[in-house]
Design an enzyme around this catalytic site. Sequence first.
Site, PDB file in Angstrom:
ATOM      1  CG  ASP A   1      48.098  65.060  10.236  1.00 37.31           C
ATOM      2  OD1 ASP A   1      46.867  65.154  10.273  1.00 37.31           O
ATOM      3  OD2 ASP A   1      48.883  65.979  10.567  1.00 37.31           O
TER       4      ASP A   1
HETATM    5  N1  URA Z   1      48.300  67.467  15.105  1.00 31.43           N
HETATM    6  C1  URA Z   1      48.765  67.368  13.846  1.00 31.43           C
HETATM    7  O1  URA Z   1      49.195  68.335  13.261  1.00 31.43           O
HETATM    8  N2  URA Z   1      48.709  66.164  13.268  1.00 31.43           N
HETATM    9  C2  URA Z   1      48.285  65.044  13.864  1.00 31.43           C
HETATM   10  O2  URA Z   1      48.296  63.957  13.284  1.00 31.43           O
HETATM   11  C3  URA Z   1      47.816  65.179  15.180  1.00 31.43           C
HETATM   12  C4  URA Z   1      47.825  66.397  15.778  1.00 31.43           C
END
Ligand code: URA
Length: 263
Positions: A113
């Site tokens: 993310d």
């Molecule tokens: N889980 C999440 O919520 N975000 C990420 O970036 C990776 C795993």
Amino acid sequence: MSKPQQIRLDRLLANLGYGSRREVQNMARYRRITLDGAELRDIEQRVPLSAEFAARLQIDAEPLDPLPGLALMLNKPEGVTCSHKESGPLVYSLLPDRWQYRDPPISTIGRLDKDTSGLLLLTDDGAFLHKVISPRAKIAKTYIAGLARPLRGDETGVFASGALMLEGEDKPLAPAHLEILTPQEASLTITEGRYHQVRRMFAALGNHVTTLRRIKIGGLSLPGDLASGELRILDAGARAQIFAPEHSGTHFAQVPPAPSGAM
Ligand code: URA
């Protein structure tokens, strides 16, 4: 041993992002390309696509960029995105400029993310990418999550149960391993890659992830000396670590300095 594939030199340089075929022809004309230290003018010759040959070539007195078949680790900072669909700077802007023009292109192996930092792998090798992201490989990924509220105490058992269902889904999550580090910080190891999985797992138990950092993929850890925003090339040993959870060690080559000129 099988003979390396051959490729026209102008095509190789164009594929590495040095410019169009015409531009790399001009580079040869302007004596910017050398082989074993001698000017190389015949840019249309076919050359072996091998590290041994590449090591003999220089452009503007600099070593040639890595050949196709590249795998990298990036210590992704928060605020950069892996997806063209999201706003903000892309992780690709952290690559040396010329690498953004390579063919085959470099892409991320899975995604983090925008607000997640840490270990992100990139490659131009489609087979390697698929091997890492294949659900069958069940490669473990470890994250450090900072939480808005203190842990309740039941999270370890719920996450390990293999019964936790995320909102909007109809298949429970595979068992995951939680290690509590402080009342509001935990390490979580998962083997799946569902959308926003870690954030949603804590949300399912009434908490909220405030910071998230990935520190490990398979047996490959984010090195402590890899600063935020920095890249390293993975050699064969480091690649193997991804698939060998028990093993750890350091097998990295430094990324060469950002290419100068020649675009
Ligand atoms: N889980 C999440 O919520 N975000 C990420 O970036 C990776 C795993």
